[in-house]
Design an enzyme around this catalytic site. Structure first.
Site, PDB file in Angstrom:
ATOM      1  CB  SER A  14      -1.121   0.560   1.267  1.00  0.00           C
ATOM      2  OG  SER A  14      -1.776  -1.014   1.417  1.00  0.00           O
ATOM      3  CD  GLU A 143       1.856  -1.780  -9.589  1.00  0.00           C
ATOM      4  OE1 GLU A 143       1.083  -1.821 -10.050  1.00  0.00           O
ATOM      5  OE2 GLU A 143       1.510  -1.816  -9.006  1.00  0.00           O
ATOM      6  CB  THR A 194      15.236   1.501   1.995  1.00  0.00           C
ATOM      7  OG1 THR A 194      13.120   2.329   2.429  1.00  0.00           O
ATOM      8  CG2 THR A 194      14.974   1.171   0.653  1.00  0.00           C
ATOM      9  N   GLY A 356     -22.987  -4.524  -6.729  1.00  0.00           N
ATOM     10  CA  GLY A 356     -22.923  -4.803  -5.593  1.00  0.00           C
ATOM     11  C   GLY A 356     -23.441  -6.685  -6.030  1.00  0.00           C
ATOM     12  CB  CYS A 383     -24.513  -2.104 -11.800  1.00  0.00           C
ATOM     13  SG  CYS A 383     -24.370  -4.252 -12.323  1.00  0.00           S
ATOM     14  CG  MET A 386     -30.272   0.351 -13.699  1.00  0.00           C
ATOM     15  SD  MET A 386     -31.151  -1.635 -14.867  1.00  0.00           S
ATOM     16  CE  MET A 386     -31.979  -1.170 -15.846  1.00  0.00           C
ATOM     17  CD  GLU A 407     -28.246 -10.531  -7.115  1.00  0.00           C
ATOM     18  OE1 GLU A 407     -27.887  -9.387  -7.694  1.00  0.00           O
ATOM     19  OE2 GLU A 407     -26.964 -10.270  -6.611  1.00  0.00           O
ATOM     20  CG  HIS A 509     -19.885  -1.723 -13.742  1.00  0.00           C
ATOM     21  ND1 HIS A 509     -19.995  -1.443 -12.135  1.00  0.00           N
ATOM     22  CD2 HIS A 509     -20.864  -2.239 -14.016  1.00  0.00           C
ATOM     23  CE1 HIS A 509     -20.792  -1.990 -11.942  1.00  0.00           C
ATOM     24  NE2 HIS A 509     -21.277  -2.870 -12.754  1.00  0.00           N
ATOM     25  CD  GLU A 511     -18.216   2.259 -11.970  1.00  0.00           C
ATOM     26  OE1 GLU A 511     -19.401   2.811 -12.747  1.00  0.00           O
ATOM     27  OE2 GLU A 511     -18.441   1.039 -11.491  1.00  0.00           O
TER      28      GLU A 511
HETATM   29  N1  GLN Z   1     -26.044  -8.491  -8.996  1.00  0.00           N
HETATM   30  C1  GLN Z   1     -27.007  -6.855  -9.848  1.00  0.00           C
HETATM   31  C2  GLN Z   1     -26.660  -8.379 -11.237  1.00  0.00           C
HETATM   32  O1  GLN Z   1     -25.754  -9.459 -11.230  1.00  0.00           O
HETATM   33  C3  GLN Z   1     -25.830  -6.571 -10.387  1.00  0.00           C
HETATM   34  C4  GLN Z   1     -24.118  -6.521 -10.438  1.00  0.00           C
HETATM   35  C5  GLN Z   1     -23.749  -5.522 -10.462  1.00  0.00           C
HETATM   36  O2  GLN Z   1     -24.099  -4.240  -9.728  1.00  0.00           O
HETATM   37  N2  GLN Z   1     -22.157  -5.328 -10.267  1.00  0.00           N
HETATM   38  O3  GLN Z   1     -26.983  -8.034 -11.960  1.00  0.00           O
END
Ligand code: GLN
Length: 534
Positions: A14, A143, A194, A356, A383, A386, A407, A509, A511
């Protein structure tokens, strides 16, 4: 002829090896050189997809759908290049290849060993970055993850040691990034750890050419002299990398100490003046905001500061663009399940629910989304975010009280999200996912179209579930606009609300594609809306 730079880390983890590698990439690229960066992670996982964000931070997804270490995100953001699965190497991946070759009998009866078979595969994975039929890269930066002294890192170190012999001394550079603790009571910076780390490196045959010092205070001349003497590194090759308020300042810090020219000289690369003007301007803007905005990022991995790395960075980029400082308030979903949302979201001008997996925290996210919708707070759902956005709408506007994703509740009578058809039947030990870049067509006249200013976009994905189009008319009648769809699979990619300042959910995503000098349009637009709430 391609030149190679190998970066190792000493003393502790880190210390920003990834940022150092990315910064070196940037200062070389700014000289017009064609550069790429590869990460070698000595763990046994084949990729980062199976690792908990609590331990390793986010998995970064590449265009071609590889689930990689988050350092690849830094590389992409610093050198402004889309990397591929070949930029990420792990022990698991190397062993997988070697063992499957062995099973196919490709070693012709030989005893398969770490040296030479594993080390050969490591070296081959580096060389594969140059593609047949394409002009060779000028510089490949590699790296090596972990810290010198780790048992699992040894085959990688052996491979990079051999590399110099294989291709010639003048084509390879070893850079060691090490930590120098400051002992308060003695008021001294200590170089001993070091020295030990370099001693260890030398015992396996690697003499670092340059040393990047991550020190807790300025290095004195005498400390530099000592390192130079004991570690056999020329004084001008001892570079300080002090702590900076923003990682994006690091290329400038390194360049100002002459690191770029030194690398050019040592590797006999064509001399060229760096053009860091745009980069400097960007850092200046970052350090001189004239506004401030508070954004809540709500997730279950909030305790790990790296779990939503790319979202944090994308917000920083959008902040640079709007000349504003983005205060990110990280909120644990656990907190939202029980507590008063109004109090938790007080003073917040925008809410992001990131991606998630699994049920934990979902109900808290849905409560937060309802609050944002009803109180006209800009909301961005990514994701899983949404998916929660549409579940909230189904429950509270369409009155489908048990609406859910399969899910989270496989027995719901209103499965708003179900497993993607295209993934059914694919059996992989890990479970199949829709990964990487897919097209999305945007509907004219929608906010999404206005934001992207085009009909077709490509964005990166990582999901198993998708919107159940059976419910589409019901949602549309109640005011949801499905502004983005993948025409081939009919997978809904974007939804938005009109009677709200900014309420957009994306199955992908955004981002991952944001860059410091080129914020992602979704983040830039979201922040613009949030700024209006200040
Ligand atoms: N768990 C959800 C899916 O698999 C969303 C996935 C995520 O947010 N990357 O569709």
């Amino acid at each position: 002829m391609t030149k190679y730079i190998f970066i190792t880390g000493g003393v502790v983890s880190s210390i920003g090896k990834g940022i150092t590698a990315a910064s070196i990439g940037q200062i070389l690229k700014s000289r017009g050189l064609k550069v790429t960066i590869q990460k070698h992670d000595p763990y046994l996982n084949v990729d980062a997809g199976t690792m908990s964000p609590f331990q390793h931070g986010e998995a970064f997804i590449t265009e071609d759908g590889a689930e990689t270490d988050l350092d690849l995100g830094h590389y992409e953001r610093f050198i402004d290049l889309n990397l591929t699965r070949e930029n990420s190497v792990t022990t698991g991946k190397i062993y997988n290849t070697v063992i499957s070759k062995e099973r196919k009998g490709e070693f012709w009866g030989k005893t398969v060993q770490i040296i030479p078979h594993v080390t050969d595969e490591i070296k081959a994975s580096i060389k594969r970055l140059n593609k047949p039929g394409q002009p060779p890269l000028d510089v490949i930066i590699v790296e090596i993850g972990g810290t010198i002294g780790d048992i699992e890192g040894l085959p990688f170190l052996e491979a990079i040691r051999q590399f110099r012999n294989d291709i010639g001394k003048e084509n390879v550079l070893y850079i060691h990034v090490s930590f120098f603790p400051y002992i308060k009571s003695a008021k001294e910076i200590k170089s001993k750890p070091t020295q030990h780390s370099i001693k260890e490196l030398r015992s396996i045959g690697i003499q670092p050419d340059l040393l990047i010092c991550r020190a807790q205070a300025r290095l004195t001349v005498s400390v530099k002299d000592k390192i130079s003497l004991f570690c056999d590194i020329p004084k001008e090759g001892i570079i300080e990398a002090e702590d900076v308020s923003s990682i994006y300042e690091m290329p400038i810090i390194l360049e100002e100490q002459g690191l770029g020219d030194l690398i050019i000289k040592m590797l006999r690369l064509p001399e060229q003046k760096p053009d860091l003007q745009e980069w400097r301007k960007m850092v200046y803007r970052l350090y001189h905001p004239d506004r401030r905005v508070n954004i809540a990022v709500i997730g279950k991995y909030i305790k790990s500061k790296d779990a939503y790395m790319s979202i944090n960075e994308a917000l920083v980029h959008a902040g640079i663009y709007h000349n504003c400082r983005v205060e990110i308030k990280r909120i644990d979903t656990d907190l939202l399940c029980k507590n008063d949302i109004k109090r938790i979201l007080k003073g917040i001008q925008g809410v992001i629910i990131p991606g998630g997996f699994t049920t934990k925290g979902v109900e808290g996210k849905i409560r937060a989304i309802r609050y944002a919708r009803e109180n006209q707070i800009p909301f961005m759902g990514i994701c899983l975010g949404m998916q929660c956005g549409l579940i909230e709408f189904a429950r509270n506007i369409l009155n489908l009280t048990d609406a859910n994703s399969m899910e989270f509740n496989p027995y719901t009578s209103h499965p708003i999200f179900k497993q993607l058809e295209e993934l059914k039947g694919i059996t992989s030990e890990k479970g199949a996912m829709r990964l990487g870049s897919y097209a999305c067509s945007l509907t004219k006249g929608t906010l999404a179209y206005k934001i992207y200013e085009r009909d077709q976009i490509q964005e990166r994905h990582r999901h198993l579930y998708g919107f159940n189009n059976h419910f589409l008319p019901e949602f549309e009648q109640a005011g949801i606009i499905f502004s983005g769809v993948n025409l081939e699979s009919k997978i809904i990619e974007i939804f938005e609300l009109t009677n709200h300042p900014w309420f957009i959910g994306m199955q992908y995503h955004p981002e991952y594609k944001s860059r410091p000098n080129r914020p992602h349009p979704m983040f830039a637009s979201f922040l613009e809306a949030a700024l209006k709430q200040v």
